[in-house]
Motif scaffolding. Structure first.
Motif, PDB file in Angstrom:
ATOM      1  N   GLY A 159      -7.040  -3.034   7.552  1.00  0.00           N
ATOM      2  CA  GLY A 159      -7.237  -2.723   6.145  1.00  0.00           C
ATOM      3  C   GLY A 159      -7.966  -3.812   5.378  1.00  0.00           C
ATOM      4  O   GLY A 159      -8.323  -4.865   5.928  1.00  0.00           O
ATOM      5  N   PRO A 160      -8.174  -3.568   4.086  1.00  0.00           N
ATOM      6  CA  PRO A 160      -8.900  -4.550   3.276  1.00  0.00           C
ATOM      7  C   PRO A 160      -8.133  -5.849   3.090  1.00  0.00           C
ATOM      8  O   PRO A 160      -8.747  -6.883   2.798  1.00  0.00           O
ATOM      9  CB  PRO A 160      -9.087  -3.826   1.934  1.00  0.00           C
ATOM     10  CG  PRO A 160      -8.002  -2.802   1.897  1.00  0.00           C
ATOM     11  CD  PRO A 160      -7.793  -2.385   3.306  1.00  0.00           C
ATOM     12  N   LEU A 183       0.309  -5.395  -1.338  1.00  0.00           N
ATOM     13  CA  LEU A 183      -0.812  -5.334  -0.389  1.00  0.00           C
ATOM     14  C   LEU A 183      -1.099  -3.893  -0.009  1.00  0.00           C
ATOM     15  O   LEU A 183      -0.250  -3.009  -0.153  1.00  0.00           O
ATOM     16  CB  LEU A 183      -0.497  -6.157   0.862  1.00  0.00           C
ATOM     17  CG  LEU A 183      -0.264  -7.656   0.654  1.00  0.00           C
ATOM     18  CD1 LEU A 183       0.020  -8.328   1.981  1.00  0.00           C
ATOM     19  CD2 LEU A 183      -1.462  -8.315  -0.027  1.00  0.00           C
ATOM     20  N   ASN A 184      -2.349  -3.690   0.488  1.00  0.00           N
ATOM     21  CA  ASN A 184      -2.821  -2.374   0.926  1.00  0.00           C
ATOM     22  C   ASN A 184      -2.692  -1.352  -0.208  1.00  0.00           C
ATOM     23  O   ASN A 184      -2.191  -0.255  -0.029  1.00  0.00           O
ATOM     24  CB  ASN A 184      -2.054  -1.910   2.161  1.00  0.00           C
ATOM     25  CG  ASN A 184      -2.769  -0.772   2.881  1.00  0.00           C
ATOM     26  OD1 ASN A 184      -3.994  -0.808   3.045  1.00  0.00           O
ATOM     27  ND2 ASN A 184      -2.023   0.232   3.303  1.00  0.00           N
ATOM     28  N   LYS A 185      -3.189  -1.736  -1.371  1.00  0.00           N
ATOM     29  CA  LYS A 185      -3.118  -0.855  -2.532  1.00  0.00           C
ATOM     30  C   LYS A 185      -4.324   0.074  -2.582  1.00  0.00           C
ATOM     31  O   LYS A 185      -5.387  -0.236  -2.050  1.00  0.00           O
ATOM     32  CB  LYS A 185      -3.053  -1.677  -3.819  1.00  0.00           C
ATOM     33  CG  LYS A 185      -1.702  -2.315  -4.083  1.00  0.00           C
ATOM     34  CD  LYS A 185      -1.670  -2.925  -5.468  1.00  0.00           C
ATOM     35  CE  LYS A 185      -0.270  -3.387  -5.832  1.00  0.00           C
ATOM     36  NZ  LYS A 185      -0.204  -3.921  -7.211  1.00  0.00           N
ATOM     37  N   SER A 186      -4.112   1.191  -3.250  1.00  0.00           N
ATOM     38  CA  SER A 186      -5.193   2.140  -3.447  1.00  0.00           C
ATOM     39  C   SER A 186      -4.914   2.932  -4.721  1.00  0.00           C
ATOM     40  O   SER A 186      -3.767   3.046  -5.162  1.00  0.00           O
ATOM     41  CB  SER A 186      -5.307   3.097  -2.253  1.00  0.00           C
ATOM     42  OG  SER A 186      -6.350   4.025  -2.455  1.00  0.00           O
ATOM     43  N   ASN A 187      -6.012   3.468  -5.305  1.00  0.00           N
ATOM     44  CA  ASN A 187      -5.883   4.280  -6.509  1.00  0.00           C
ATOM     45  C   ASN A 187      -5.614   5.728  -6.127  1.00  0.00           C
ATOM     46  O   ASN A 187      -6.332   6.309  -5.308  1.00  0.00           O
ATOM     47  CB  ASN A 187      -7.159   4.193  -7.349  1.00  0.00           C
ATOM     48  CG  ASN A 187      -7.363   2.809  -7.920  1.00  0.00           C
ATOM     49  OD1 ASN A 187      -6.403   2.088  -8.171  1.00  0.00           O
ATOM     50  ND2 ASN A 187      -8.625   2.419  -8.117  1.00  0.00           N
ATOM     51  N   ASN A 205      -2.426   2.555  -9.407  1.00  0.00           N
ATOM     52  CA  ASN A 205      -2.643   1.687  -8.262  1.00  0.00           C
ATOM     53  C   ASN A 205      -1.313   1.438  -7.566  1.00  0.00           C
ATOM     54  O   ASN A 205      -0.415   0.796  -8.138  1.00  0.00           O
ATOM     55  CB  ASN A 205      -3.271   0.364  -8.727  1.00  0.00           C
ATOM     56  CG  ASN A 205      -3.771  -0.464  -7.562  1.00  0.00           C
ATOM     57  OD1 ASN A 205      -3.206  -1.493  -7.259  1.00  0.00           O
ATOM     58  ND2 ASN A 205      -4.841  -0.024  -6.914  1.00  0.00           N
ATOM     59  N   VAL A 206      -1.145   1.963  -6.370  1.00  0.00           N
ATOM     60  CA  VAL A 206       0.121   1.861  -5.633  1.00  0.00           C
ATOM     61  C   VAL A 206      -0.148   1.356  -4.230  1.00  0.00           C
ATOM     62  O   VAL A 206      -1.290   1.391  -3.723  1.00  0.00           O
ATOM     63  CB  VAL A 206       0.837   3.230  -5.559  1.00  0.00           C
ATOM     64  CG1 VAL A 206       1.240   3.692  -6.950  1.00  0.00           C
ATOM     65  CG2 VAL A 206      -0.035   4.254  -4.877  1.00  0.00           C
ATOM     66  N   GLU A 207       0.944   0.876  -3.594  1.00  0.00           N
ATOM     67  CA  GLU A 207       0.852   0.428  -2.204  1.00  0.00           C
ATOM     68  C   GLU A 207       0.887   1.629  -1.266  1.00  0.00           C
ATOM     69  O   GLU A 207       1.731   2.510  -1.406  1.00  0.00           O
ATOM     70  CB  GLU A 207       2.007  -0.514  -1.857  1.00  0.00           C
ATOM     71  CG  GLU A 207       1.989  -1.833  -2.588  1.00  0.00           C
ATOM     72  CD  GLU A 207       2.802  -1.789  -3.872  1.00  0.00           C
ATOM     73  OE1 GLU A 207       3.253  -0.673  -4.238  1.00  0.00           O
ATOM     74  OE2 GLU A 207       2.981  -2.838  -4.507  1.00  0.00           O
ATOM     75  N   ILE A 208      -0.024   1.659  -0.331  1.00  0.00           N
ATOM     76  CA  ILE A 208      -0.082   2.719   0.668  1.00  0.00           C
ATOM     77  C   ILE A 208       0.696   2.257   1.900  1.00  0.00           C
ATOM     78  O   ILE A 208       0.487   1.128   2.373  1.00  0.00           O
ATOM     79  CB  ILE A 208      -1.527   3.058   1.032  1.00  0.00           C
ATOM     80  CG1 ILE A 208      -2.317   3.435  -0.207  1.00  0.00           C
ATOM     81  CG2 ILE A 208      -1.580   4.177   2.066  1.00  0.00           C
ATOM     82  CD1 ILE A 208      -1.815   4.661  -0.921  1.00  0.00           C
ATOM     83  N   PRO A 209       1.599   3.077   2.430  1.00  0.00           N
ATOM     84  CA  PRO A 209       2.360   2.672   3.618  1.00  0.00           C
ATOM     85  C   PRO A 209       1.446   2.438   4.812  1.00  0.00           C
ATOM     86  O   PRO A 209       0.395   3.070   4.978  1.00  0.00           O
ATOM     87  CB  PRO A 209       3.306   3.845   3.865  1.00  0.00           C
ATOM     88  CG  PRO A 209       3.422   4.528   2.550  1.00  0.00           C
ATOM     89  CD  PRO A 209       2.093   4.374   1.891  1.00  0.00           C
ATOM     90  N   LEU A 210       1.872   1.512   5.646  1.00  0.00           N
ATOM     91  CA  LEU A 210       1.162   1.155   6.870  1.00  0.00           C
ATOM     92  C   LEU A 210       2.057   1.416   8.069  1.00  0.00           C
ATOM     93  O   LEU A 210       3.285   1.292   7.975  1.00  0.00           O
ATOM     94  CB  LEU A 210       0.781  -0.328   6.857  1.00  0.00           C
ATOM     95  CG  LEU A 210      -0.357  -0.757   5.939  1.00  0.00           C
ATOM     96  CD1 LEU A 210      -0.363  -2.274   5.827  1.00  0.00           C
ATOM     97  CD2 LEU A 210      -1.686  -0.271   6.471  1.00  0.00           C
TER      98      LEU A 210
END
Length: 420
Positions: A159-160, A183-187, A205-210
């Motif tokens: 990820g980014p 970390l690993n946030k996305s809109n 803007n929330v954290e996306i699970p990995l």
């Protein structure tokens, strides 16, 4: 001719066992009862099998419906991702070919939220199979004994935010995913009908699970040679010293780095800081004794007893005075009715009642000496008649001369017992 045969005309001889069976209906009744019991047992077994089949079919239908929903959700997420990638590629071509004349992308549901993903793309409650979860959690000991916990420090491998370290804020056991704080946030796009107001932000803007396979545990370890402590990325963990609590059924174990034999401690859970408010009940008020049961009153208020048990139930031990008086009046009326029924007697019953009263007045009969002598004479006559019928003499037999046993001599003071 035996008891089970008859040689008369027009009669078929039966064996003795069949004759006895026909005369004694008990074995046939026992056999019929056994057959009924076996029939009931077969019906019960059939009903149990049918119930198990129905329950299994219902479970299979529910599981199939759930799998269909999960498959449809995954399919929709894949379709949305493919459409967004297609739109993004087309936007890049338009920008290259048309420049300032290229179509705008921040319109419609993506207004003021370019680059955001839809809510369908956001991971839902998709349940993965155990094999897929074990594949994701292979480095951390497997999905069953996952050696990760909330507040563990991990490093991202994809990820980014690759290479950055953060704390785990949430672990999803069904999907073997972890959410890293910050970390690993996305809109994520918020549709207009879900916004609180028209002026609210169109995206959040929330954290996306990995997946667990995209992170590794970070823990400070001291080098035994140099004595220097530094953060180390741990690529393998196993569980050890598994203990199961018999009361709660919960399991706990230690996580160990294989090869180094180093035990990694679990993160310490902080006690939640719960603020006090004016409406809260104080602990001293809760623990204060406001009711002391005594022998003069029941251990619970009457209103509570009325709620727990019907106040007019015959199984209740405490009732209201009005109810008790009504019940006692009904019992007394029943007793009066029984007395009235006893008072109505026929002439024959009156005669027998008078005879019983006379016998009670006379009392128990007493035996006089004449009665006892007469009873003795009757007993002696009956005994003599019985002995004569049996051919037995009542006189004592003379002693045998050949016998070496000599009878004892009787003293002049003792007399033999009289014969009856």
């Amino acid at each position: 001719m035996t008891a089970g045969e008859y040689s008369g005309p027009g009669h078929v001889s039966l064996p003795t066992a069949a004759y006895a069976f026909s005369l004694n209906p008990e074995p046939s009744r026992i056999l019929a009862q056994e057959e009924r019991m076996q029939k009931i047992a077969r019906r019960v077994a059939t009903a149990e099998r049918v119930a198990v089949k129905r329950r299994k079919a219902k479970t299979n239908r529910f599981a199939l419906h759930e799998r269909k929903e999960i498959f449809a959700e995954d399919k929709e997420q894949g379709r949305q991702a493919a459409d967004e990638v297609k739109v993004a590629k087309q936007a890049i071509r338009n920008d290259w070919a048309m420049g300032a004349l290229s179509p705008r992308q921040d319109v419609g549901k993506f207004h003021e939220a370019p680059g955001a993903i839809t809510q369908v793309r956001f991971p839902g409650n998709t349940i993965l199979s155990l094999a897929k979860r074990n594949a994701r959690c292979q480095w951390a000991g497997g999905a069953r004994y996952l050696n990760l916990a909330v507040d563990d420090r991990v490093v991202l491998l994809d990820g980014p935010d690759k290479g950055r370290i953060g704390k785990i804020s949430e672990i999803n056991q069904n999907t073997a995913n972890v959410t890293v704080k910050g970390l690993n946030k996305s809109n994520v796009v918020i549709y207009h009908y879900l916004r609180e107001s028209d002026n609210s932000q169109p995206a959040v803007n929330v954290e996306i699970p990995l997946p667990v396979s995209a992170v590794r545990l970070v823990h400070p370890i001291t080098d035994p040679v140099t004595g220097k402590t530094q953060d180390v990325i741990i690529n393998q963990l196993v569980h050890r010293d598994l203990v199961t609590d018999k009361q709660t059924g919960k399991r706990r174990w230690d996580r160990v780095v294989p090869g180094l034999n180093i035990s990694i401690p679990w993160p310490v859970k902080e006690e939640p800081n719960i603020p006090d408010f004016k409406a809260d009940t104080m602990r001293i008020d809760v623990e204060e004794k406001t009711f002391v049961p005594t022998l003069l009153r029941p251990p619970m208020p009457e209103a509570v007893v009325d709620e727990l048990r019907n106040k007019y139930s015959r199984f209740r031990t405490r009732h209201e005075p009005e109810y008790i008086a009504r019940v006692e009046a009904a019992e007394q009326a029943e007793k009066d009715r029984a007395k009235l029924m006893e008072s109505i007697r026929t002439p024959l019953q009156e005669f027998h009642r008078a005879e019983r009263e006379k016998k009670k007045k006379k009392g128990k009969p007493r035996l006089t000496l004449e009665m006892l002598e007469k009873i003795g004479e009757v007993i002696a006559k009956n005994r003599e008649r019985s002995l004569n019928a049996a051919g037995v003499s009542d006189a004592p037999s003379p002693p045998s001369t050949s016998s070496p046993i000599v009878p004892p001599s009787t003293s002049p003071d003792t007399t033999p017992p009289p014969s009856v």
